[in-house]
Scaffold this active site. Structure first.
Site, short mmCIF file in Angstrom:
data_model
loop_
_atom_site.label_atom_id
_atom_site.label_comp_id
_atom_site.label_asym_id
_atom_site.label_seq_id
_atom_site.Cartn_x
_atom_site.Cartn_y
_atom_site.Cartn_z
N CYS A 1 15.76 -41.93 41.46
CA CYS A 1 14.88 -43.01 41.89
C CYS A 1 13.62 -43.03 41.05
O CYS A 1 13.03 -41.98 40.75
CB CYS A 1 14.53 -42.84 43.37
SG CYS A 1 13.47 -44.16 44.02
N CYS B 1 3.85 -37.40 44.01
CA CYS B 1 3.16 -36.20 43.55
C CYS B 1 2.88 -35.30 44.75
O CYS B 1 2.90 -35.74 45.91
CB CYS B 1 1.86 -36.59 42.85
SG CYS B 1 0.88 -35.17 42.27
N CYS C 1 0.84 -1.19 0.00
CA CYS C 1 0.00 0.00 0.00
C CYS C 1 0.88 1.25 0.00
O CYS C 1 2.08 1.19 0.30
CB CYS C 1 -0.92 -0.02 1.22
SG CYS C 1 -2.05 1.39 1.32
N CYS D 1 -1.39 -19.51 2.30
CA CYS D 1 -2.11 -18.82 3.37
C CYS D 1 -2.45 -19.78 4.52
O CYS D 1 -2.35 -19.42 5.69
CB CYS D 1 -3.39 -18.18 2.83
SG CYS D 1 -3.07 -16.85 1.63
N CYS E 1 -4.35 -37.50 40.79
CA CYS E 1 -4.87 -36.16 40.47
C CYS E 1 -4.66 -35.78 39.01
O CYS E 1 -5.17 -34.75 38.56
CB CYS E 1 -4.24 -35.11 41.37
SG CYS E 1 -2.47 -34.86 41.09
#
Length: 427
Positions: free
Chosen positions: A129, A134, A69, A89, A119
């Site tokens: 180990c 958790c 432009c 595109c 969980c």
């Protein structure tokens, strides 16, 4: 709008009736009419600049092109994103999304963590180990992911054995790791060339200073177009090279073309493309090296050597870019049977800047007379937000051969805005 009245109230009648009492409303009607024409015509689009520059662009032949432009924004005319050739595109849309979202974070989590069986949160191992705990308190085996107790030795976990091979689980982990490394390979190279392009864009001022220094020394050389031409050739080649990596990521991956090629065909075409890509990359780096030389500090013989190197490398990189695009269009995308991916053609002279041609705008005219443009020169039109506007694609010079058929031209001496875009024909 009256019942059983078949009179047609065209734009001229509307403007004549409205302008008597509400001239501002007549101007708004003109504006809406223009916007309706642009939005209904796929060959005319607003410039996507932010803030909006108020210009609209029209192309003559092919909507799959890149334009610039008058506000200096270069963009893909088809998808209105930044110029991204040789990516299609769809490829560019997928690539930007992949780089933007958390898809690769998910890949990293898949490779380096395992979910807690209680969980289901991802847990990363931070020791040797294989009994992992958790934060929720659940202990599980790192090897198989199964819940266990806490009693264990260095070699085994009490009441638990997982020595049997789990093929599916191993395959998923290996696939995620391979996909992550493959993405990093292409992304790192794309990012490196993009960063180089940004750094080299700052050379304009440096080159201007070097030329000024040589002119101040009363050098015999008076024409320095070779260095400016070489600089712009470097910009165009570097840009094409950087976008070739996202193209290769999808062209030779399983996301888009898994059923289009056998593994043998994919390997053969990948080697062919990568050979051309590497040749282009090597010569682009050479051209960058010579352009960054402090040639204003050298004697004239050394300057002439650099001049010949830059001229030769400019021609070589231009030819290599053309060959790479021909390979993409003919040997890669041109052979697809189930997919249709179009790319903007290669332009040796760079993305053409929109030019503004005289456009008639008379409020006393009917809407079918708003735009009367002579398109015989093959150029294009760019207009402001209050005039019908357009730009053309560049001429045939510098284009690579296209296997894809061109769209029909919309060249028109007189455009009737009352007609839908697909019915506009040349008088």
């Amino acid at each position: 709008m009256a019942h059983k009245c078949f009179a047609i109230c065209d734009e001229a009648v509307v403007k004549r009736l409205v302008s008597k009492r509400h001239p501002d409303l007549a101007e708004k009607f003109d504006r809406f009419l223009l916007e309706s024409y642009i939005e209904d015509n796929k060959m005319v689009k607003w410039c996507p600049s932010v803030p909006h520059c108020g210009n609209a662009i029209r192309v003559e032949d092919d909507e799959f092109c890149e334009v610039e432009c008058s506000c200096s924004l270069q963009f893909c005319f088809n998808c209105l994103s930044e110029a991204h050739s040789p990516c299609s595109c769809l490829m560019w849309e997928l690539w930007t999304k992949k780089c933007r979202d958390e898809s690769e974070t998910v890949n990293w989590i898949t490779v380096h963590t395992k979910p807690c069986p209680k969980c289901h949160k991802p847990v990363e191992k931070n020791g040797g180990c294989n009994l992992v705990s958790c934060i929720c308190g659940q202990a599980f085996c790192w090897l198989c992911g199964g819940a266990t107790g806490r009693d264990h030795t260095w070699s085994s976990i009490a009441g638990h054995s997982c020595g049997r091979f789990k093929e599916d689980r191993e395959k998923v982990a290996e696939r995620a790791k391979r996909d992550l490394y493959r993405y990093m390979h292409y992304h790192n190279r794309y990012k490196a060339h993009t960063d180089s392009f940004k750094q080299e864009s700052r050379l304009k001022e440096t080159i201007r200073d070097k030329i000024s220094n040589l002119e101040a020394k009363d050098s015999k050389l008076r024409d320095f177009s070779w260095v400016t031409n070489g600089l712009y050739r470097l910009f165009r080649s570097r840009r094409a090279l950087s976008f070739s990596y996202p193209f290769a990521f999808y062209m030779f991956g399983d996301d888009l073309f898994k059923d289009e090629m056998t593994n043998e065909e994919r390997d053969l075409k990948q080697h062919l493309f990568e050979d051309q890509q590497q040749q282009l990359e090597a010569n682009v780096e050479k051209l960058s090296k010579f352009i960054e030389e402090p040639f204003d500090e050298f004697d004239e013989n050394r300057i002439m050597e650099i001049r010949m190197q830059i001229i030769n490398l400019s021609v070589i990189t231009d030819n290599l870019c053309k060959k790479m695009y021909e390979c993409i269009e003919n040997d890669l995308l041109g052979c697809l049977q189930f997919s249709n991916h179009n790319i903007a053609p290669y332009q040796s002279k760079g993305i053409e800047r929109a030019v503004e041609l005289p456009v008639g705008w008379n409020t006393k005219m009917t809407c079918s007379q708003y735009q009367k443009v002579d398109m015989s020169s093959g150029g294009g039109v760019m207009a402001s937000d209050q005039q019908p506007s357009a730009t053309g694609t560049s001429d045939a010079d510098g284009y690579s051969p296209r296997k894809r058929a061109r769209k029909g031209s919309l060249r028109s001496g007189l455009i009737d805005l009352n007609l839908p875009a697909e019915t506009v024909k040349r008088n």
